[in-house]
Motif scaffolding. Structure first.
Motif, PDB file in Angstrom:
ATOM      1  N   PRO A  42       1.734  -0.176  14.933  1.00 51.51           N
ATOM      2  CA  PRO A  42       2.172  -1.560  14.129  1.00 51.51           C
ATOM      3  C   PRO A  42       1.304  -3.054  14.817  1.00 51.51           C
ATOM      4  O   PRO A  42       1.175  -4.520  13.930  1.00 51.51           O
ATOM      5  CB  PRO A  42       3.326  -1.885  14.833  1.00 51.51           C
ATOM      6  N   GLN A  43       0.932  -2.696  15.859  1.00 52.75           N
ATOM      7  CA  GLN A  43      -0.037  -3.962  16.722  1.00 52.75           C
ATOM      8  C   GLN A  43      -1.754  -3.995  16.220  1.00 52.75           C
ATOM      9  O   GLN A  43      -1.817  -5.459  16.803  1.00 52.75           O
ATOM     10  CB  GLN A  43      -0.116  -4.102  18.029  1.00 52.75           C
ATOM     11  N   GLN A  86       1.815  -4.731   9.307  1.00 52.99           N
ATOM     12  CA  GLN A  86       2.348  -5.542   9.205  1.00 52.99           C
ATOM     13  C   GLN A  86       0.995  -6.920   9.845  1.00 52.99           C
ATOM     14  O   GLN A  86       1.512  -7.848   9.716  1.00 52.99           O
ATOM     15  CB  GLN A  86       3.922  -5.770   9.797  1.00 52.99           C
ATOM     16  N   ASN A  87       0.397  -6.481  10.938  1.00 56.61           N
ATOM     17  CA  ASN A  87      -0.088  -7.776  11.854  1.00 56.61           C
ATOM     18  C   ASN A  87      -1.883  -7.586  11.086  1.00 56.61           C
ATOM     19  O   ASN A  87      -2.720  -7.742  12.356  1.00 56.61           O
ATOM     20  CB  ASN A  87      -0.303  -7.819  12.855  1.00 56.61           C
ATOM     21  N   LEU A  88      -1.876  -6.208  10.328  1.00 57.38           N
ATOM     22  CA  LEU A  88      -3.535  -5.980  10.457  1.00 57.38           C
ATOM     23  C   LEU A  88      -4.005  -7.709   9.324  1.00 57.38           C
ATOM     24  O   LEU A  88      -3.262  -7.971   8.828  1.00 57.38           O
ATOM     25  CB  LEU A  88      -3.857  -4.906   9.379  1.00 57.38           C
ATOM     26  N   ARG A  89      -5.521  -7.875  10.027  1.00 54.04           N
ATOM     27  CA  ARG A  89      -5.595  -8.812   9.660  1.00 54.04           C
ATOM     28  C   ARG A  89      -6.663  -8.580   8.869  1.00 54.04           C
ATOM     29  O   ARG A  89      -7.350 -10.040   7.581  1.00 54.04           O
ATOM     30  CB  ARG A  89      -5.727 -10.589  10.583  1.00 54.04           C
ATOM     31  N   THR A  90      -7.826  -8.373   9.126  1.00 54.31           N
ATOM     32  CA  THR A  90      -9.548  -7.803   8.924  1.00 54.31           C
ATOM     33  C   THR A  90      -9.718  -6.124   8.481  1.00 54.31           C
ATOM     34  O   THR A  90      -8.380  -5.373   8.871  1.00 54.31           O
ATOM     35  CB  THR A  90     -10.414  -7.992   9.332  1.00 54.31           C
ATOM     36  N   GLY A 136       2.040  -2.808   2.349  1.00 51.51           N
ATOM     37  CA  GLY A 136       2.957  -3.419   3.044  1.00 51.51           C
ATOM     38  C   GLY A 136       1.881  -4.202   3.882  1.00 51.51           C
ATOM     39  O   GLY A 136       2.222  -4.494   4.950  1.00 51.51           O
ATOM     40  N   LEU A 137       0.463  -4.354   3.101  1.00 51.05           N
ATOM     41  CA  LEU A 137      -0.278  -5.952   3.702  1.00 51.05           C
ATOM     42  C   LEU A 137       0.035  -6.877   3.997  1.00 51.05           C
ATOM     43  O   LEU A 137      -1.223  -8.112   3.312  1.00 51.05           O
ATOM     44  CB  LEU A 137      -2.163  -5.176   3.636  1.00 51.05           C
ATOM     45  N   LEU A 180      -7.320  -2.571 -11.031  1.00 51.01           N
ATOM     46  CA  LEU A 180      -5.964  -2.810 -12.219  1.00 51.01           C
ATOM     47  C   LEU A 180      -5.030  -3.185 -12.440  1.00 51.01           C
ATOM     48  O   LEU A 180      -5.322  -4.305 -11.029  1.00 51.01           O
ATOM     49  CB  LEU A 180      -4.921  -0.928 -11.964  1.00 51.01           C
ATOM     50  N   ASP A 181      -4.157  -3.877 -12.974  1.00 52.27           N
ATOM     51  CA  ASP A 181      -2.940  -4.623 -13.305  1.00 52.27           C
ATOM     52  C   ASP A 181      -2.146  -4.431 -11.694  1.00 52.27           C
ATOM     53  O   ASP A 181      -2.360  -3.131 -10.980  1.00 52.27           O
ATOM     54  CB  ASP A 181      -2.112  -4.909 -14.156  1.00 52.27           C
ATOM     55  N   TYR A 182      -2.363  -5.581 -10.695  1.00 51.51           N
ATOM     56  CA  TYR A 182      -1.356  -5.599  -9.260  1.00 51.51           C
ATOM     57  C   TYR A 182      -1.551  -4.561  -8.305  1.00 51.51           C
ATOM     58  O   TYR A 182      -0.953  -4.189  -7.672  1.00 51.51           O
ATOM     59  CB  TYR A 182      -0.163  -5.662 -10.017  1.00 51.51           C
ATOM     60  N   THR A 183      -3.760  -4.894  -8.788  1.00 49.83           N
ATOM     61  CA  THR A 183      -3.613  -4.016  -7.295  1.00 49.83           C
ATOM     62  C   THR A 183      -3.567  -4.453  -6.203  1.00 49.83           C
ATOM     63  O   THR A 183      -3.182  -3.779  -4.957  1.00 49.83           O
ATOM     64  CB  THR A 183      -5.695  -4.164  -8.259  1.00 49.83           C
ATOM     65  N   PHE A 184      -3.456  -5.777  -6.647  1.00 52.38           N
ATOM     66  CA  PHE A 184      -3.789  -7.195  -4.868  1.00 52.38           C
ATOM     67  C   PHE A 184      -1.769  -7.365  -4.568  1.00 52.38           C
ATOM     68  O   PHE A 184      -1.820  -8.249  -4.043  1.00 52.38           O
ATOM     69  CB  PHE A 184      -4.544  -7.913  -4.726  1.00 52.38           C
ATOM     70  N   LYS A 185      -1.089  -6.828  -5.950  1.00 49.88           N
ATOM     71  CA  LYS A 185       0.761  -7.975  -5.694  1.00 49.88           C
ATOM     72  C   LYS A 185       0.665  -8.365  -4.320  1.00 49.88           C
ATOM     73  O   LYS A 185       1.349  -9.565  -4.425  1.00 49.88           O
ATOM     74  CB  LYS A 185       0.828  -7.318  -6.369  1.00 49.88           C
ATOM     75  N   GLU A 186       0.675  -7.718  -3.029  1.00 50.01           N
ATOM     76  CA  GLU A 186       2.020  -7.144  -1.730  1.00 50.01           C
ATOM     77  C   GLU A 186       0.152  -8.593  -0.584  1.00 50.01           C
ATOM     78  O   GLU A 186       0.781  -8.444  -0.034  1.00 50.01           O
ATOM     79  CB  GLU A 186       2.033  -6.213  -1.537  1.00 50.01           C
ATOM     80  N   MET A 187      -0.812  -8.403  -1.628  1.00 48.07           N
ATOM     81  CA  MET A 187      -1.857  -9.815  -0.271  1.00 48.07           C
ATOM     82  C   MET A 187      -1.539 -11.264  -0.370  1.00 48.07           C
ATOM     83  O   MET A 187      -2.549 -11.835  -0.777  1.00 48.07           O
ATOM     84  CB  MET A 187      -2.972  -8.919  -0.796  1.00 48.07           C
TER      85      MET A 187
END
Length: 603
Positions: free
Chosen positions: A80-81, A104-108, A126-127, A144-151
């Protein structure tokens, strides 16, 4: 006291052994875990799968340069860190949905140089905290559509060197914070305008090595925050629509290694905030005068390695902030002082790699050779022979007035030229002059307008005026102006065109004009000469046959039509009865005889 010391040392040894055992348990085999296990380095360890046993406190995990093929679902849920994850240089061809859940803490996240062909929707679930994503050097065919929607916090997306043929319209939905996008060396054949319009925070867009030939209108609409646009190595790009860049507020624009044969003035005129413009390595031959004035804030222009033959006077007029001009490695012979708005503002000038003619036109540059920055590349003279291969810095101030000179233009043949012709004739007026540098020629028509190099009245490359199919209204005096940097000379000629009466009689043919000539009769014949028929026998036979065949065709068509019409009427009568009353034999009324009847059979 001795016993107490022994007990203390034993306890310390137990604690140390426990610490070492805990540290070993938190670092997977064949991996290195320095810095108290917050960094786990498993790069280049020939791993086929992602190992287990990572410390929950790990913040950086490097799995690059291995042989990993698959990333499973929730593969890193125990970290998680974790802030940085590197999966580059593997053989990954499959990433399962929710593979990165729990980070949830991933930056790179780096997945560079793998074998991904498609990214299923939900892989990046989750990213939400990710800032940097590198997908370059894969084999991805489509986003595709919405490939990156949560970023929602992603700022940089590297997608270069893939096999992209299509980017779906909603592929970038959710990337509301994206500031930099790189799409290089893909198979895109058009700008993904709809997809890009979702990136309203985008500030830098780089597209290299594409096979796009035309930039259409509104190609980058809604990208109001875009500041830098880089289009490099589009070998087929030769057209930019006048509104292709409309709506952009660019400060830097690079369109190099393309196939533009002219500066795209109409497409650039909207870019009032532009400061840096690079059009290098395009087959551009001329920078025209008074067409860059709308670029009010332009400071740098780079046009390296083109086909530049000349920069016209006033080309940079109105550009008060202009500081740098780089036109190295072209075909320029000179750069006149009148091309710039203010010579004093110029700080950097690159003229190296051009066949420069060191005469009075370049004197202003040589006199500023100590103040101007030539970018470490001194300009070199190509002509005349007396100064060939000499660099500008080698000239002393005393020899400049003697070497950098020009000879004024002089008309060679000043004999009066006057032409009196009839309408429709073609007239040539010569205008020959010499000077150093070679003079240019301009003709002014009898209507006080400049004659162009095209059209019925035109100026030939050698300075000759050509008037084709002369008309009465072409009459008047024409003036030739021959000029160079040292001066000009002029010559006046006269043209007088006479109107020609037109014979507008319509030709009339009599009957005899269509007859064959008569055959002369013998002189001893007393018979009267007979007139021949208008047509011979062969012609009459052919005409009769054609008419008869046409008649038979018409009759046959009528019979066929009647047959099909009768078949479509349901009940058909095959006979018809006709009543008639004969007329009187004396031509009186019709009441002189008895009536009659006959029956006719229909076929």
């Amino acid at each position: 006291m001795f016993v107490e010391s022994a007990v203390r040392w034993a306890a310390l040894g137990v604690l140390l052994q426990a610490g070492l055992q805990a540290s070993a348990e938190s670092c997977p085999p064949r991996c290195v875990c320095p810095d108290e296990a917050t960094e786990v380095i498993c790069s280049g360890k020939h791993l086929n799968t992602i190992p287990e046993g990572f410390s929950g406190d790990a913040r950086r995990l490097d799995l690059s340069y291995n042989k990993i093929r698959t990333v499973g679902r929730r593969q890193f849920s125990g970290l998680p860190q974790l802030q940085e994850l590197d999966l580059s240089e593997n053989l990954i061809s499959m990433i399962e949905v929710d593979a990165f859940q729990g980070l949830q803490n991933l930056r790179t996240l780096r997945i560079k140089n793998n074998r991904l062909k498609i990214i299923p929707v939900g892989v990046f679930s989750g990213l939400s905290g990710l800032r940097f994503l590198d997908l370059s050097q894969n084999e991805i065919l489509v986003f595709l559509d919405y490939t990156f929607k949560e970023m929602v916090n992603l700022q940089t997306l590297e997608a270069d060197e893939n096999d992209l043929v299509f980017i779906s319209q909603r592929a970038f939905v959710g990337l509301q914070s994206l500031q930099e996008l790189n799409i290089d060396r893909s198979n895109l054949t058009s700008i993904p305008t709809e997809a890009l319009s979702q990136l309203q925070s985008l500030m830098r867009l780089r597209m290299l090595r594409l096979t796009i030939s035309t930039l259409p209108n509104n190609a980058f609409r809604r990208l109001h925050r875009l500041q830098t646009l880089i289009m490099v190595s589009w070998p087929t790009l030769d057209t930019m629509a006048s509104n292709s860049l409309i709506g952009l507020n660019l400060t830097a624009l690079v369109i190099s290694n393309c196939n533009l044969s002219a500066v795209p003035y109409s497409a650039l005129r909207h870019l009032v905030h532009l400061r840096f413009l690079d059009l290098s390595y395009n087959p551009i031959t001329v920078i025209q005068s008074n067409l860059l004035g709308d670029l009010l804030r332009l400071q740098e222009l780079h046009l390296v390695g083109g086909n530049l033959l000349r920069i016209e006077p006033g080309a940079f007029r109105g550009l008060t902030y202009f500081r740098m001009l780089n036109v190295s490695s072209n075909h320029l012979t000179t750069l006149e002082e009148s091309t710039l708005h203010s010579v004093g503002n110029l700080q950097v000038l690159r003229l190296d790699g051009n066949p420069l003619a060191c005469d009075c036109r370049l004197l202003w540059v040589v006199r500023r050779r100590l103040r101007l920055n030539f970018g470490g590349h001194q300009p070199t003279c190509s002509t005349p022979d007396t100064v060939r291969q000499r660099e500008f810095r080698d000239f002393s101030e005393k020899e400049l007035p003697r070497l950098f000179t020009c000879r004024p233009t002089r008309i060679l043949d000043r004999r009066p030229q006057e032409a009196r012709v009839e309408e429709g004739a073609t007239v040539l007026f010569s205008c020959k002059a010499d000077g150093d540098p070679a003079p240019s020629f301009t003709w002014i028509s009898s209507h006080k307008t400049k004659v162009s190099s095209t059209g019925r009245i035109r100026v030939l490359p050698n300075g000759t005026l050509e008037v084709r199919y002369a008309q009465v209204h072409d009459s008047g005096t024409y003036q030739c102006l021959a000029s160079n940097a040292a001066g000009n000379d002029s010559l006046t000629v006269g043209l007088y065109v006479k109107a020609v009466a037109q014979n507008r009689t319509i030709p009339f043919f009599t009957e005899e004009d269509w007859l064959e000539p008569l055959v002369p009769q013998a002189t001893n014949s007393s018979a009267e000469t007979a007139k021949p028929y208008p047509f011979d026998a062969k012609t009459l036979i052919i005409a009769t046959t054609m008419g008869f065949l046409s008649f038979l065709s018409s009759v046959a068509i009528c019979f066929v039509f009647m047959f099909f019409w009768s078949q479509s009427k349901g009940q058909i009568k095959h006979t018809a009865t006709i009543d008639f009353v004969p007329r009187s034999s004396m031509g009186g009324g019709g009441d002189g005889g008895d009536g009659g009847r006959f029956t006719m059979k229909l076929i």
